[in-house]
Design an enzyme around this catalytic site. Structure first.
Site, PDB file in Angstrom:
ATOM      1  N   GLY A  18      36.550  37.040  35.900  1.00  0.00           N
ATOM      2  CA  GLY A  18      35.832  35.740  35.787  1.00  0.00           C
ATOM      3  C   GLY A  18      34.362  35.846  36.605  1.00  0.00           C
ATOM      4  N   GLY A  20      31.577  33.471  39.326  1.00  0.00           N
ATOM      5  CA  GLY A  20      31.325  32.442  40.268  1.00  0.00           C
ATOM      6  C   GLY A  20      29.825  31.933  39.964  1.00  0.00           C
ATOM      7  CD  GLU A  24      29.519  38.042  35.218  1.00  0.00           C
ATOM      8  OE1 GLU A  24      30.734  37.763  34.834  1.00  0.00           O
ATOM      9  OE2 GLU A  24      28.554  37.111  34.675  1.00  0.00           O
ATOM     10  CB  VAL A  25      35.020  38.296  40.115  1.00  0.00           C
ATOM     11  CG1 VAL A  25      36.023  39.176  40.925  1.00  0.00           C
ATOM     12  CG2 VAL A  25      34.098  37.324  41.065  1.00  0.00           C
ATOM     13  CE  LYS A  40      30.510  36.313  44.028  1.00  0.00           C
ATOM     14  NZ  LYS A  40      30.902  35.056  45.201  1.00  0.00           N
ATOM     15  CG  ASP A 133      31.450  25.685  46.330  1.00  0.00           C
ATOM     16  OD1 ASP A 133      31.516  24.556  46.135  1.00  0.00           O
ATOM     17  OD2 ASP A 133      31.380  26.674  45.456  1.00  0.00           O
TER      18      ASP A 133
END
Length: 441
Positions: A18, A20, A24-25, A40, A133
């Site tokens: 996915g 963040g 990209e991870v 990441k 966050d």
């Protein structure tokens, strides 16, 4: 930035997990230690002095924290001028995904999850950091019952020496504290407000402030009192009081992490409660995904390798991401079936079996669902390849506690095998067939 295949000369990319806010991870194999990790990378479009500073800050923040409720960082590096961070791979279900699929959680599970997040924040704050966050999508729940806080990309030192400019709003709108909305420096109490928003959402199914636009949401956070959970909601008074305290406008009036841990009255079986919630969600997905469905009529049989055009259109590794529902549309299913060759399906099935054996059931469900449809399309429902896939679906279901459905899968395999043996014997008994010595025994 092109999809990487090897990062740092050591981490072999397996799939994209996915994205963040910063990068990209990927799931990758650490070829030196033979373990799966999460890697990441900053998106190339976001590479700048500021994003590099944020990324370095995330690495330093995580390296300073050794706590079971915080994702563990293994190492950091740079490849082709792109920074990367190697972390433990958190398998299971994200809290956001659980809430989206299952809605509000029971009181005991809410206390268990909130306590895990709160312990993580206590460790973060003790290390002199502010996460900034905290939200359901940054909270992972595992089948072992672990609650883990991750994505420290916009964390900062607690002394408010932020890289970003004063007045710049950083974070996800629905979970921002009033002081963050106003653009003033955030501190530990901003994290506690975000925790209050998460607890509110776990209890009700939605964050406390929801509006038709980002700006309207932020206005409500800054100007309106938080909605109360008392009276007729079925929520215990102590939890409602705690949420009220966490959502106070004045940061100085919010309780700190250690105080909240005490007030939560975390159940003694917290790990079991979290594990049950995760396993239940994975089980429901598996049941839905493994339900036999007729293959779309417009999908042609697959034979041999796909054309280059078909492979470009839908490469076989582009399966549903962890934050997406497992149900495939007929269009997506058709693309996958047209693009996946028998050789690729065999490789994916071997991978799925390995995932089941090591307990990575979420990804195994995805792979087995797709491969089963490929085999049914190529060979039909009673072919050994199809039945092998059905068998491993049964194993996966059994490990998720769906005993009845698992037995049904095994029965399907057994019945098909019995039919095949019967047909073989009948064929040998047909006029003109050579006698088989084994039939005479």
């Amino acid at each position: 930035m092109a999809e990487p295949s090897l990062i740092g000369g050591r981490f072999e990319v397996l799939r994209r997990l996915g994205a963040g806010g910063m990068g990209e991870v990927y799931e990758a194999l650490d070829t030196a230690l033979d373990r799966r990790v999460a890697v990441k990378l900053i998106r190339s479009a976001l590479l700048s002095e500021e994003s590099g500073a944020r990324f370095a800050r995330e690495a330093r923040a995580l390296a300073r924290i050794d706590h079971p409720n915080v994702v563990t960082v293994y190492e950091a590096g740079v490849q082709d001028d792109v920074p990367y961070l190697v972390m433990e791979l958190l398998e299971g279900v994200g809290l956001q995904q659980l809430l989206r699929e299952r809605g509000p959680q029971d009181e005991a599970t809410v206390r268990a999850v909130a306590a895990g997040v709160c312990r993580a924040l206590a460790a973060v704050h003790e290390a002199g950091m502010v996460h900034r966050d905290v939200k359901p999508s940054n909270i992972q729940l595992t089948r072992a019952g672990r609650v883990a806080l991750h994505d420290f990309g916009i964390a900062q030192q607690d002394d408010s020496t932020a890289v970003t400019r004063t007045g710049l709003v950083i974070g996800t709108p629905a979970y921002l504290a009033p002081e963050q909305v106003m653009g003033t420096p955030s501190g530990r109490q901003s994290d506690m407000y975000a925790l209050g928003s998460c607890v509110y959402e776990m209890l009700t199914g939605a964050p406390p402030f929801v509006a038709e636009s980002v700006h309207a949401t932020m206005f409500r956070i800054a100007q309106e009192p938080a909605p109360r959970l008392h009276g007729g909601t079925g929520i215990p008074d102590d939890l409602a009081d705690l949420v009220d305290a966490l959502l106070r406008k004045d940061p100085a009036q919010r309780p700190d992490a250690q105080t909240v841990i005490a007030l939560l009255r975390c159940p003694a079986d917290a790990d079991a409660l979290v594990a049950a919630a995760v396993t239940g969600e994975l089980r429901e997905r598996a049941l839905e995904s493994f339900a036999s469905s007729p293959v779309a009529a417009d999908i042609p049989p697959v034979s041999g390798r796909p054309s280059a055009a078909a492979a470009r259109e839908a490469p076989p590794w582009q399966l549903p991401q962890p934050d997406q529902p497992l149900a495939l549309s007929s269009s997506t299913r058709g693309h996958i079936l047209r693009a996946m060759s028998p050789e690729a399906a065999e490789a994916r099935q071997r991978e799925a079996v390995n995932l089941v054996l090591r307990g990575s059931l979420e990804e195994a469900v995805q792979l087995l669902s797709v491969v089963a449809e490929v085999w049914r399309t190529i060979h039909g429902p009673d072919h050994p390849a199809t039945l092998t896939c059905t068998y491993w679906q049964g194993v996966c279901l059994a490990r998720l506690g769906a005993a009845g459905e698992a037995v049904a899968k095994f029965s399907t395999v057994s019945a098909a095998s019995h039919r095949a043996l019967t047909q073989q014997k009948l064929a040998r008994l047909a006029p003109g067939a050579e006698p088989n010595p084994e039939d005479e025994r």
